[in-house]
Design a protein around this motif. Structure first.
Motif, PDB file in Angstrom:
ATOM      1  N   ASP A 147      -5.464  -0.575   1.464  1.00 38.68           N
ATOM      2  CA  ASP A 147      -4.907   0.618   0.812  1.00 38.68           C
ATOM      3  C   ASP A 147      -5.522   1.887   1.405  1.00 38.68           C
ATOM      4  O   ASP A 147      -4.814   2.859   1.682  1.00 38.68           O
ATOM      5  CB  ASP A 147      -5.170   0.571  -0.693  1.00 38.68           C
ATOM      6  CG  ASP A 147      -4.628  -0.689  -1.338  1.00 38.68           C
ATOM      7  OD1 ASP A 147      -3.431  -0.977  -1.185  1.00 38.68           O
ATOM      8  OD2 ASP A 147      -5.422  -1.384  -1.995  1.00 38.68           O
ATOM      9  N   TRP A 148      -6.845   1.865   1.594  1.00 37.89           N
ATOM     10  CA  TRP A 148      -7.511   3.038   2.164  1.00 37.89           C
ATOM     11  C   TRP A 148      -6.988   3.323   3.563  1.00 37.89           C
ATOM     12  O   TRP A 148      -6.769   4.484   3.930  1.00 37.89           O
ATOM     13  CB  TRP A 148      -9.026   2.836   2.211  1.00 37.89           C
ATOM     14  CG  TRP A 148      -9.751   4.032   2.756  1.00 37.89           C
ATOM     15  CD1 TRP A 148     -10.245   5.095   2.052  1.00 37.89           C
ATOM     16  CD2 TRP A 148     -10.039   4.309   4.134  1.00 37.89           C
ATOM     17  NE1 TRP A 148     -10.817   6.019   2.908  1.00 37.89           N
ATOM     18  CE2 TRP A 148     -10.706   5.559   4.181  1.00 37.89           C
ATOM     19  CE3 TRP A 148      -9.793   3.621   5.325  1.00 37.89           C
ATOM     20  CZ2 TRP A 148     -11.132   6.126   5.388  1.00 37.89           C
ATOM     21  CZ3 TRP A 148     -10.217   4.194   6.522  1.00 37.89           C
ATOM     22  CH2 TRP A 148     -10.871   5.430   6.536  1.00 37.89           C
ATOM     23  N   SER A 152       0.791  -1.226   0.000  1.00 39.70           N
ATOM     24  CA  SER A 152       0.000   0.000   0.000  1.00 39.70           C
ATOM     25  C   SER A 152       0.824   1.277   0.000  1.00 39.70           C
ATOM     26  O   SER A 152       0.269   2.359   0.216  1.00 39.70           O
ATOM     27  CB  SER A 152      -0.930   0.004   1.217  1.00 39.70           C
ATOM     28  OG  SER A 152      -0.178  -0.015   2.420  1.00 39.70           O
ATOM     29  N   LEU A 207     -10.590   9.443  -5.812  1.00 38.74           N
ATOM     30  CA  LEU A 207      -9.516   8.734  -5.111  1.00 38.74           C
ATOM     31  C   LEU A 207      -9.270   7.374  -5.748  1.00 38.74           C
ATOM     32  O   LEU A 207      -8.116   6.969  -5.966  1.00 38.74           O
ATOM     33  CB  LEU A 207      -9.883   8.569  -3.634  1.00 38.74           C
ATOM     34  CG  LEU A 207      -8.880   7.793  -2.778  1.00 38.74           C
ATOM     35  CD1 LEU A 207      -7.519   8.457  -2.793  1.00 38.74           C
ATOM     36  CD2 LEU A 207      -9.393   7.648  -1.351  1.00 38.74           C
ATOM     37  N   ALA A 246      -1.586  10.254  -0.381  1.00 35.17           N
ATOM     38  CA  ALA A 246      -2.003  11.073   0.759  1.00 35.17           C
ATOM     39  C   ALA A 246      -1.019  12.212   1.008  1.00 35.17           C
ATOM     40  O   ALA A 246      -1.427  13.340   1.319  1.00 35.17           O
ATOM     41  CB  ALA A 246      -2.125  10.200   2.000  1.00 35.17           C
ATOM     42  N   PHE A 281      -5.702   6.224  -7.561  1.00 36.97           N
ATOM     43  CA  PHE A 281      -4.969   5.047  -7.093  1.00 36.97           C
ATOM     44  C   PHE A 281      -4.800   4.032  -8.218  1.00 36.97           C
ATOM     45  O   PHE A 281      -3.710   3.466  -8.402  1.00 36.97           O
ATOM     46  CB  PHE A 281      -5.703   4.403  -5.914  1.00 36.97           C
ATOM     47  CG  PHE A 281      -4.969   3.232  -5.320  1.00 36.97           C
ATOM     48  CD1 PHE A 281      -3.983   3.426  -4.370  1.00 36.97           C
ATOM     49  CD2 PHE A 281      -5.256   1.939  -5.719  1.00 36.97           C
ATOM     50  CE1 PHE A 281      -3.289   2.355  -3.832  1.00 36.97           C
ATOM     51  CE2 PHE A 281      -4.567   0.853  -5.188  1.00 36.97           C
ATOM     52  CZ  PHE A 281      -3.589   1.069  -4.240  1.00 36.97           C
ATOM     53  N   TRP A 327      -3.720   5.066   3.221  1.00 39.66           N
ATOM     54  CA  TRP A 327      -3.961   6.437   2.747  1.00 39.66           C
ATOM     55  C   TRP A 327      -4.482   7.310   3.873  1.00 39.66           C
ATOM     56  O   TRP A 327      -4.028   8.445   4.065  1.00 39.66           O
ATOM     57  CB  TRP A 327      -4.955   6.398   1.586  1.00 39.66           C
ATOM     58  CG  TRP A 327      -5.427   7.743   1.116  1.00 39.66           C
ATOM     59  CD1 TRP A 327      -4.787   8.595   0.266  1.00 39.66           C
ATOM     60  CD2 TRP A 327      -6.653   8.394   1.488  1.00 39.66           C
ATOM     61  NE1 TRP A 327      -5.543   9.734   0.078  1.00 39.66           N
ATOM     62  CE2 TRP A 327      -6.686   9.638   0.816  1.00 39.66           C
ATOM     63  CE3 TRP A 327      -7.720   8.041   2.313  1.00 39.66           C
ATOM     64  CZ2 TRP A 327      -7.748  10.527   0.948  1.00 39.66           C
ATOM     65  CZ3 TRP A 327      -8.780   8.923   2.457  1.00 39.66           C
ATOM     66  CH2 TRP A 327      -8.783  10.153   1.770  1.00 39.66           C
ATOM     67  N   ALA A 351      -0.585   4.284  -1.850  1.00 42.16           N
ATOM     68  CA  ALA A 351      -1.672   5.000  -1.177  1.00 42.16           C
ATOM     69  C   ALA A 351      -1.121   6.054  -0.231  1.00 42.16           C
ATOM     70  O   ALA A 351      -1.660   7.165  -0.131  1.00 42.16           O
ATOM     71  CB  ALA A 351      -2.552   4.011  -0.425  1.00 42.16           C
ATOM     72  N   ARG A 390      -2.662  10.516   5.599  1.00 41.87           N
ATOM     73  CA  ARG A 390      -3.365  11.802   5.557  1.00 41.87           C
ATOM     74  C   ARG A 390      -3.532  12.381   6.955  1.00 41.87           C
ATOM     75  O   ARG A 390      -3.317  13.582   7.177  1.00 41.87           O
ATOM     76  CB  ARG A 390      -4.728  11.599   4.890  1.00 41.87           C
ATOM     77  CG  ARG A 390      -5.538  12.870   4.662  1.00 41.87           C
ATOM     78  CD  ARG A 390      -6.885  12.526   4.045  1.00 41.87           C
ATOM     79  NE  ARG A 390      -7.714  13.701   3.838  1.00 41.87           N
ATOM     80  CZ  ARG A 390      -7.893  14.311   2.673  1.00 41.87           C
ATOM     81  NH1 ARG A 390      -7.266  13.854   1.599  1.00 41.87           N
ATOM     82  NH2 ARG A 390      -8.683  15.362   2.569  1.00 41.87           N
TER      83      ARG A 390
END
Length: 391
Positions: free
Chosen positions: A295-296, A54, A279, A61, A283, A299, A57, A303
């Motif tokens: 992945d989220w 990831s 988003l 961010a 990605f 991210w 991601a 962030r």
């Protein structure tokens, strides 16, 4: 006079140039022998499993947060990735990041690795973000004061699914649970959720994939679902191999949810609201694959770290941690509601997407479930329930 002004300007410019550009450093710690990221595991693409590493991601961010970081005095942002070959190498890998000046570290690790790094980081000037281990114990007995979590916990996922069962009045639930320790963690989380929301399973049956002819019936979906009438089938399979074959193979034409069919997760490529398509497309363009929950979570952690630093440029690491675990900071996770970290266990409050193969059926918490603070706290362990002592 003009020559003097030019000389002063030159000296000031030279002094500014002599000062090193300040960079925001974000660490990413991985483990080389994490089986979830082996080529064989990634090929399967089971729901709510990692689809790949990831790091992209996290970089997205940081790019998103560039303006906030620049306003806080950071000329650039850099992702520093260190991979330990195995769990034994994680403390040394953490020290390597700290020596480089990293004070925010994303942990893309299995649960045992997260616990090991959290133990190694005790008393050190660092904030850790768990982005890949959903185990409840990391938010409970194994919690740490400087450990935050952006990946949803097993309890949150189970609560989201049981809320759906309760709202739809699918009260007669057939549960199929696997034999591994990870399966038992899923089963414990689901049993807790059923009790929490006042439901009881119609039956709980064990399944097992085996080459032993004597155990063949334990892997036969038709036999396992030859039960009296039920409203839904919940399959709890941490590996995912058995669960993938349950939808459309049950004796009765019923919904399948849990580890396959309808799943509860942090993200779905098919979520089409609140800025999610942009988003997802960024990605996919960067990685040539879809964005998943892991992945989220990476991210979101990157962030949160960058925005916290951007909003509090003069704060110490301890002050940033305190701000992150209070209501002073909230973040936009492109899921329609402000997200914040719980003070009692470091878990990120967030809606969960109830998704299937090509869409999102609903979003938890569902309507009708109330809470004195925020309905997001109906997902996962609430403050009175937590076993976390290190706050």
């Amino acid at each position: 006079m003009r020559r003097r002004l030019l000389l002063q300007l030159a000296l000031a410019t030279g002094a500014a140039a002599a000062q090193p550009a300040r960079a925001f450093l974000l660490g990413l710690l991985t483990q080389g022998d994490d089986e979830r990221f082996s080529p064989q595991s990634l090929e399967h693409g089971y729901p709510e499993h990692p689809y790949g590493r990831s790091a992209p991601a996290a970089q997205i961010a940081l790019d998103d947060s560039a303006f906030a970081l620049q306003n806080a005095g950071y000329a650039s942002a850099k992702l520093v990735t260190v991979e330990a070959p195995d769990a034994a190498g994680l403390p040394a890998a953490l020290d390597q990041l700290l020596r480089q000046g990293v004070r925010h570290v994303l942990l893309e690790l299995p649960a045992a690795g997260v616990a090991a790094v959290a133990n190694a980081a005790r008393g050190k000037d660092v904030i850790l973000f768990n982005v890949a281990a959903p185990e409840d114990a990391l938010r409970g007995a194994q919690c740490a004061p400087n450990l935050l979590h952006t990946i949803p916990s097993h309890a949150m996922q189970a609560d989201a699914l049981v809320q759906l069962l309760a709202v739809r009045k699918w009260n007669r639930v057939l549960v199929l649970a696997g034999p591994t320790p990870d399966d038992r963690l899923l089963q414990a989380a689901f049993q807790r959720s059923l009790k929490r929301f006042g439901l009881k399973p119609l039956a709980e049956k064990p399944f097992k994939l085996s080459n032993d002819p004597r155990e063949r019936d334990l892997g036969n979906v038709r036999l396992l679902t030859a039960e009296r009438d039920y409203d839904a089938v919940v399959v709890l399979d941490a590996d995912g191999e058995f669960a993938r074959d349950v939808p459309y193979r049950t004796v009765l034409p019923r919904l399948v949810l849990g580890s396959s069919g309808l799943t509860a997760g942090a993200w779905s490529f098919y979520f089409e609201r609140q800025g999610a398509p942009q988003l997802n497309h960024r990605f996919e363009k960067k990685t040539n694959r879809v964005m998943g929950s892991y992945d989220w979570a990476t991210w979101m952690a990157a962030r949160a770290a960058a925005e916290a630093v951007g909003a509090n440029p003069k704060a110490t690491t301890a002050q940033l941690l305190q701000a992150l675990k209070s209501d002073a900071l909230s973040f936009d996770g492109y899921k329609g509601r402000p997200l914040s970290f719980r003070a009692w266990d470091g878990q990120l409050r967030q809606p969960l997407l109830l998704a299937h193969g090509n869409g999102v059926a609903d979003i938890a918490p569902l309507e009708g479930f109330l809470h004195q603070r925020t309905t997001l706290d109906t997902l996962g362990y609430d403050a009175p329930e937590t076993a976390c002592k290190a706050r």
